[in-house]
Design a protein around this motif. Structure first.
Motif, mmCIF file in Angstrom:
data_model
loop_
_atom_site.group_PDB
_atom_site.id
_atom_site.type_symbol
_atom_site.label_atom_id
_atom_site.label_comp_id
_atom_site.label_asym_id
_atom_site.label_seq_id
_atom_site.Cartn_x
_atom_site.Cartn_y
_atom_site.Cartn_z
ATOM 1 N N LEU A 151 0.827 -1.204 0.000
ATOM 2 C CA LEU A 151 0.000 0.000 0.000
ATOM 3 C C LEU A 151 0.865 1.259 0.000
ATOM 4 C CD1 LEU A 151 -2.901 0.965 -0.058
ATOM 5 C CD2 LEU A 151 -2.932 0.888 2.447
ATOM 6 N N PHE A 152 1.988 1.234 0.702
ATOM 7 C CA PHE A 152 2.894 2.376 0.660
ATOM 8 C C PHE A 152 3.378 2.616 -0.768
ATOM 9 C CE2 PHE A 152 6.787 4.731 0.800
ATOM 10 C CZ PHE A 152 6.608 5.636 1.828
ATOM 11 N N ASP A 199 -12.135 -0.952 4.941
ATOM 12 C CA ASP A 199 -11.022 -1.894 5.001
ATOM 13 C C ASP A 199 -10.619 -2.295 3.577
ATOM 14 O OD1 ASP A 199 -11.595 -1.740 7.693
ATOM 15 O OD2 ASP A 199 -12.442 -3.763 7.827
ATOM 16 N N LEU A 200 -9.352 -2.669 3.405
ATOM 17 C CA LEU A 200 -8.867 -3.144 2.114
ATOM 18 C C LEU A 200 -8.306 -4.548 2.280
ATOM 19 C CD1 LEU A 200 -6.954 0.028 0.825
ATOM 20 C CD2 LEU A 200 -9.199 -0.791 0.085
ATOM 21 N N SER A 201 -8.733 -5.463 1.409
ATOM 22 C CA SER A 201 -8.211 -6.824 1.449
ATOM 23 C C SER A 201 -6.825 -6.859 0.816
ATOM 24 C CB SER A 201 -9.137 -7.773 0.691
ATOM 25 O OG SER A 201 -9.080 -7.512 -0.709
ATOM 26 N N MET A 208 -4.031 -2.618 -6.605
ATOM 27 C CA MET A 208 -3.589 -1.225 -6.624
ATOM 28 C C MET A 208 -2.102 -1.121 -6.962
ATOM 29 S SD MET A 208 -5.532 0.170 -3.195
ATOM 30 C CE MET A 208 -4.689 1.760 -3.222
ATOM 31 N N VAL A 209 -1.274 -1.916 -6.293
ATOM 32 C CA VAL A 209 0.171 -1.756 -6.447
ATOM 33 C C VAL A 209 0.657 -2.304 -7.789
ATOM 34 C CG1 VAL A 209 0.857 -3.930 -5.326
ATOM 35 C CG2 VAL A 209 2.362 -1.929 -5.197
ATOM 36 N N VAL A 215 5.475 -7.038 -8.781
ATOM 37 C CA VAL A 215 5.405 -7.425 -7.377
ATOM 38 C C VAL A 215 5.692 -8.916 -7.210
ATOM 39 C CG1 VAL A 215 3.981 -7.424 -5.293
ATOM 40 C CG2 VAL A 215 3.695 -5.612 -7.008
ATOM 41 N N PHE A 216 6.600 -9.244 -6.298
ATOM 42 C CA PHE A 216 6.949 -10.619 -5.975
ATOM 43 C C PHE A 216 6.948 -10.796 -4.455
ATOM 44 C CE2 PHE A 216 8.943 -9.684 -9.991
ATOM 45 C CZ PHE A 216 8.842 -10.852 -10.742
#
Length: 307
Positions: A151-152, A199-201, A208-209, A215-216
């Motif tokens: 999320l960051f 809330d976010l799952s 989003m990212v 992403v790994f």
């Protein structure tokens, strides 16, 4: 941030003074989270082009620092960062690496569930990483808050590679635990200083990212929680639900940096078998096993630079 270039001589001098012959607690001396690394106090982090790095590539290593996983940060400080940077320079899967280190914990229990350095291209990333607090906690509640790192990156990073060139950055979470299923509204506000409506799952945050990041997750399958009883299956199942082709099983933490470089190479178009064979000794087998099932999808076909 991200001026300067990596210099192995500077690294040798830094490690001789700050890590050689020292224990983990002597290397990482912080006993609380410093404000400069507190994501709730950070508006955003920048990876910007410069004369030194005209085509910057942001790379995030988000290391679990709960329980025994401080070993990951220690490994990076002893030799992993130098291997990562020098091999990216030598193999050239991407240009001008800017490296950020994150420390990941548990937003449900920890005082410092996420810590974030600047993006740096030289020894300053080691100087900052050494100031991170290895809290060593975690909640014993079946997971850690790796989603906070995702999320960051999705909300608080500004990068020229993404904004100017439409090139994705690279984000690697590393650890031995399952991922908590996202973050509550209250956790997001407390940890990241972001106000959200609900809330976010974990799946929500991954979507989003992945818009701007490759992403790994690297699961240390022979370490900690992952190496206990049937826990490995639990860990891998939780991650494969959100990263089905990018949940990586790493059998030896000593090959962490080589595995990260190899994953970048494969994503940029190199053949996994060629990449694995380019390493020597047992590292070649470890990397080959880690790359199983990882497709070369999105890259520019740079191939393998053999040294």
């Amino acid at each position: 941030m991200g001026n300067g270039r990596w210099d192995s001589s500077a690294w040798a001098g830094y490690t001789a003074q700050n890590t050689a012959g020292k224990s983990q607690s002597q290397i990482f001396t912080s006993r609380n989270m410093k404000d400069e690394f507190d994501p709730s106090k950070i508006e955003f982090r920048e990876s910007r082009d410069s004369a030194d790095n005209p085509l910057s590539t942001p790379i995030i290593l988000a290391s679990d620092v709960t329980g025994s996983m401080g070993m990951i940060a220690e490994k990076l400080m002893r030799d992993g960062l130098n291997t990562l940077a020098t091999q990216i320079y030598d193999r050239k899967p991407v240009t001008d690496p800017h490296i950020m280190i994150m420390g990941v914990g548990d937003a449900k229990t920890d005082r410092a569930p996420l810590q974030v350095t600047q993006f740096e291209a030289d020894i300053r990333v080691a100087e900052q990483a050494r100031k991170l607090w290895l809290e060593g906690a975690g909640g014993g509640n079946g997971g850690e808050s790796y989603s906070s790192a995702h999320l960051f990156a999705a909300t608080k990073v500004r990068a020229d590679a993404i904004e100017k060139r439409g090139r994705k950055g690279y984000l690697f979470t590393i650890g031995d635990e399952p991922i908590h299923d996202g973050m509550t509204k209250a956790e997001i506000e407390r940890v990241l200083g972001i106000t959200v409506e609900a809330d976010l799952s974990a799946a929500d945050i991954i979507r989003m990212v992945q818009r701007d990041w490759e992403v790994f997750h690297i699961a240390l399958v022979n370490e900690g929680y992952c190496n206990w009883g049937q826990s490995r299956d639990q860990v891998l199942t939780s991650w494969r639900q959100i990263l089905p082709e990018r949940t990586i099983q790493l059998e030896d933490v000593n090959a962490l940096a080589e595995t990260v470089v190899s994953l970048i190479q494969v994503t940029e178009g190199a053949m996994a078998s060629d990449v694995a064979a380019s390493w020597s000794g047992s590292t070649a087998l470890t990397v080959a096993n880690a790359l199983k099932g990882v497709p070369a999808k999105t890259g520019q076909g740079r191939g393998v630079q053999r040294l």
